[in-house]
Design a protein around this motif. Structure first.
Motif, PDB file in Angstrom:
ATOM      1  N   PRO A 178       0.838  -1.194   0.000  1.00 10.39           N
ATOM      2  CA  PRO A 178       0.000   0.000   0.000  1.00 10.39           C
ATOM      3  C   PRO A 178       0.882   1.257   0.000  1.00 10.39           C
ATOM      4  CG  PRO A 178      -0.744  -1.559   1.662  1.00 10.39           C
ATOM      5  CD  PRO A 178       0.593  -2.046   1.154  1.00 10.39           C
ATOM      6  N   ILE A 179       0.400   2.315  -0.607  1.00  2.00           N
ATOM      7  CA  ILE A 179       1.185   3.540  -0.770  1.00  2.00           C
ATOM      8  C   ILE A 179       1.668   4.085   0.568  1.00  2.00           C
ATOM      9  CG2 ILE A 179       1.078   5.960  -1.512  1.00  2.00           C
ATOM     10  CD1 ILE A 179      -0.812   4.973  -3.783  1.00  2.00           C
ATOM     11  N   ARG A 180       0.757   4.279   1.518  1.00  3.29           N
ATOM     12  CA  ARG A 180       1.147   4.856   2.821  1.00  3.29           C
ATOM     13  C   ARG A 180       2.203   3.996   3.506  1.00  3.29           C
ATOM     14  NH1 ARG A 180      -1.965   8.854   5.163  1.00  3.29           N
ATOM     15  NH2 ARG A 180      -1.470   8.097   7.236  1.00  3.29           N
ATOM     16  N   GLU A 181       2.006   2.691   3.463  1.00  4.11           N
ATOM     17  CA  GLU A 181       2.967   1.771   4.100  1.00  4.11           C
ATOM     18  C   GLU A 181       4.346   1.909   3.461  1.00  4.11           C
ATOM     19  OE1 GLU A 181       3.467  -2.957   3.964  1.00  4.11           O
ATOM     20  OE2 GLU A 181       1.571  -2.281   4.834  1.00  4.11           O
ATOM     21  N   ALA A 182       4.378   1.986   2.137  1.00  2.00           N
ATOM     22  CA  ALA A 182       5.656   2.123   1.431  1.00  2.00           C
ATOM     23  C   ALA A 182       6.348   3.429   1.809  1.00  2.00           C
ATOM     24  CB  ALA A 182       5.435   2.058  -0.090  1.00  2.00           C
TER      25      ALA A 182
ATOM     26  N   CYS B 169      -1.376  10.152  -8.801  1.00  2.00           N
ATOM     27  CA  CYS B 169      -0.461   9.777  -9.880  1.00  2.00           C
ATOM     28  C   CYS B 169      -0.664   8.306 -10.245  1.00  2.00           C
ATOM     29  CB  CYS B 169       0.973  10.036  -9.446  1.00  2.00           C
ATOM     30  SG  CYS B 169       2.204   9.606 -10.688  1.00  2.00           S
ATOM     31  N   ALA B 170      -0.807   7.465  -9.242  1.00  2.00           N
ATOM     32  CA  ALA B 170      -0.988   6.037  -9.460  1.00  2.00           C
ATOM     33  C   ALA B 170      -2.287   5.761 -10.214  1.00  2.00           C
ATOM     34  CB  ALA B 170      -0.982   5.296  -8.131  1.00  2.00           C
ATOM     35  N   ARG B 171      -3.323   6.472  -9.866  1.00  2.00           N
ATOM     36  CA  ARG B 171      -4.604   6.285 -10.548  1.00  2.00           C
ATOM     37  C   ARG B 171      -4.476   6.646 -12.029  1.00  2.00           C
ATOM     38  NH1 ARG B 171      -8.873   3.772  -8.348  1.00  2.00           N
ATOM     39  NH2 ARG B 171     -10.179   5.161  -9.522  1.00  2.00           N
TER      40      ARG B 171
ATOM     41  N   SER C 259       3.923  16.210  11.156  1.00  5.37           N
ATOM     42  CA  SER C 259       4.432  15.412  10.035  1.00  5.37           C
ATOM     43  C   SER C 259       3.339  14.575   9.385  1.00  5.37           C
ATOM     44  CB  SER C 259       5.559  14.492  10.504  1.00  5.37           C
ATOM     45  OG  SER C 259       6.651  15.250  10.941  1.00  5.37           O
ATOM     46  N   THR C 260       2.289  14.227  10.138  1.00  2.30           N
ATOM     47  CA  THR C 260       1.244  13.393   9.546  1.00  2.30           C
ATOM     48  C   THR C 260       0.576  14.088   8.372  1.00  2.30           C
ATOM     49  OG1 THR C 260      -0.368  14.147  11.188  1.00  2.30           O
ATOM     50  CG2 THR C 260       0.774  12.074  11.642  1.00  2.30           C
ATOM     51  N   SER C 261       0.484  15.406   8.413  1.00  2.00           N
ATOM     52  CA  SER C 261      -0.097  16.104   7.270  1.00  2.00           C
ATOM     53  C   SER C 261       0.826  15.995   6.058  1.00  2.00           C
ATOM     54  CB  SER C 261      -0.387  17.566   7.602  1.00  2.00           C
ATOM     55  OG  SER C 261       0.801  18.248   7.924  1.00  2.00           O
ATOM     56  N   ARG C 262       2.129  15.935   6.291  1.00  2.00           N
ATOM     57  CA  ARG C 262       3.070  15.734   5.191  1.00  2.00           C
ATOM     58  C   ARG C 262       2.912  14.330   4.610  1.00  2.00           C
ATOM     59  NH1 ARG C 262       8.687  17.453   7.551  1.00  2.00           N
ATOM     60  NH2 ARG C 262       7.685  17.036   9.525  1.00  2.00           N
ATOM     61  N   LEU C 263       2.744  13.337   5.482  1.00  2.00           N
ATOM     62  CA  LEU C 263       2.503  11.972   5.023  1.00  2.00           C
ATOM     63  C   LEU C 263       1.230  11.910   4.189  1.00  2.00           C
ATOM     64  CD1 LEU C 263       2.883   8.905   4.903  1.00  2.00           C
ATOM     65  CD2 LEU C 263       1.790   8.785   7.165  1.00  2.00           C
ATOM     66  N   ASP C 264       0.168  12.533   4.680  1.00  2.00           N
ATOM     67  CA  ASP C 264      -1.098  12.544   3.941  1.00  2.00           C
ATOM     68  C   ASP C 264      -0.929  13.183   2.570  1.00  2.00           C
ATOM     69  OD1 ASP C 264      -2.367  11.339   6.091  1.00  2.00           O
ATOM     70  OD2 ASP C 264      -3.151  13.233   6.885  1.00  2.00           O
ATOM     71  N   ALA C 265      -0.214  14.290   2.509  1.00  2.00           N
ATOM     72  CA  ALA C 265      -0.001  14.984   1.233  1.00  2.00           C
ATOM     73  C   ALA C 265       0.789  14.106   0.262  1.00  2.00           C
ATOM     74  CB  ALA C 265       0.723  16.308   1.456  1.00  2.00           C
ATOM     75  N   ILE C 266       1.830  13.434   0.761  1.00  2.00           N
ATOM     76  CA  ILE C 266       2.637  12.555  -0.094  1.00  2.00           C
ATOM     77  C   ILE C 266       1.774  11.413  -0.620  1.00  2.00           C
ATOM     78  CG2 ILE C 266       4.554  10.908  -0.156  1.00  2.00           C
ATOM     79  CD1 ILE C 266       5.853  12.658   2.081  1.00  2.00           C
ATOM     80  N   ALA C 267       1.096  10.720   0.293  1.00  2.00           N
ATOM     81  CA  ALA C 267       0.277   9.569  -0.104  1.00  2.00           C
ATOM     82  C   ALA C 267      -0.817   9.982  -1.078  1.00  2.00           C
ATOM     83  CB  ALA C 267      -0.317   8.901   1.135  1.00  2.00           C
ATOM     84  N   ASP C 268      -1.461  11.103  -0.827  1.00  2.00           N
ATOM     85  CA  ASP C 268      -2.532  11.572  -1.712  1.00  2.00           C
ATOM     86  C   ASP C 268      -2.002  11.868  -3.111  1.00  2.00           C
ATOM     87  OD1 ASP C 268      -4.302  11.332   0.396  1.00  2.00           O
ATOM     88  OD2 ASP C 268      -4.440  13.501   0.772  1.00  2.00           O
TER      89      ASP C 268
ATOM     90  N   THR D   9      -1.721   6.502 -13.814  1.00  2.00           N
ATOM     91  CA  THR D   9      -0.787   5.628 -14.525  1.00  2.00           C
ATOM     92  C   THR D   9      -0.940   4.154 -14.165  1.00  2.00           C
ATOM     93  OG1 THR D   9       0.898   5.951 -12.828  1.00  2.00           O
ATOM     94  CG2 THR D   9       0.926   7.463 -14.709  1.00  2.00           C
ATOM     95  N   HIS D  10      -1.931   3.828 -13.346  1.00  2.00           N
ATOM     96  CA  HIS D  10      -2.182   2.447 -12.944  1.00  2.00           C
ATOM     97  C   HIS D  10      -1.004   1.839 -12.190  1.00  2.00           C
ATOM     98  CE1 HIS D  10      -5.708   2.742 -15.396  1.00  2.00           C
ATOM     99  NE2 HIS D  10      -4.974   3.041 -16.451  1.00  2.00           N
ATOM    100  N   LEU D  11      -0.313   2.672 -11.419  1.00  2.00           N
ATOM    101  CA  LEU D  11       0.820   2.196 -10.617  1.00  2.00           C
ATOM    102  C   LEU D  11       0.338   1.292  -9.485  1.00  2.00           C
ATOM    103  CD1 LEU D  11       3.800   2.324  -9.697  1.00  2.00           C
ATOM    104  CD2 LEU D  11       3.260   4.451  -8.547  1.00  2.00           C
ATOM    105  N   ALA D  12      -0.803   1.625  -8.907  1.00  2.00           N
ATOM    106  CA  ALA D  12      -1.323   0.841  -7.785  1.00  2.00           C
ATOM    107  C   ALA D  12      -2.813   0.641  -7.967  1.00  2.00           C
ATOM    108  CB  ALA D  12      -1.057   1.575  -6.464  1.00  2.00           C
TER     109      ALA D  12
END
Length: 105
Positions: free
Chosen positions: A57-61, A94-96, A80-89, A98-101
């Motif tokens: 999963p993206i967040r886990e990675a 991007c994944a959606r 920092s959790t807001s930074r994690l949320d921004a990265i994962a989002d 390009t079908h990355l995940a």
């Protein structure tokens, strides 16, 4: 998909993730405003893309890679959790595209 094709796709996704990380600059390295530092998160992006490509999963990675490269819970404590949320989002969007995940975040 052949293994060579998978490597090429993963490399493209790593570049996209690296761009996202540099734009968000979660560790505040200053890379966003410095053209010479555009590859600041290149290694982290490669590992994140590889993990996602292997089904993580993206967040886990993202958490796993940042804990490894920086310090444990660096994206899980305080603001920092807001930074994690921004990265994962951003990676998820991007994944959606390009079908990355699959629908995992």
């Amino acid at each position: 998909m052949t293994s060579a094709q998978k490597v090429l796709v993963e490399a493209k996704h790593a570049q996209e993730i690296s761009s996202i990380l540099c734009d968000l600059d979660p560790m505040r390295t200053g890379c966003k405003g410095d053209a010479t530092m555009q590859d600041e998160y290149e290694f982290q992006a490669q590992e994140i893309a590889s993990m996602i490509g292997s089904g993580a999963p993206i967040r886990e990675a993202v958490i796993h890679v940042f804990d490894k490269w920086f310090w444990e819970d660096c994206l899980l404590s305080g603001t920092s959790t807001s930074r994690l949320d921004a990265i994962a989002d951003r990676i998820f969007v991007c994944a959606r595209r390009t079908h990355l995940a699959h629908d995992r975040c």
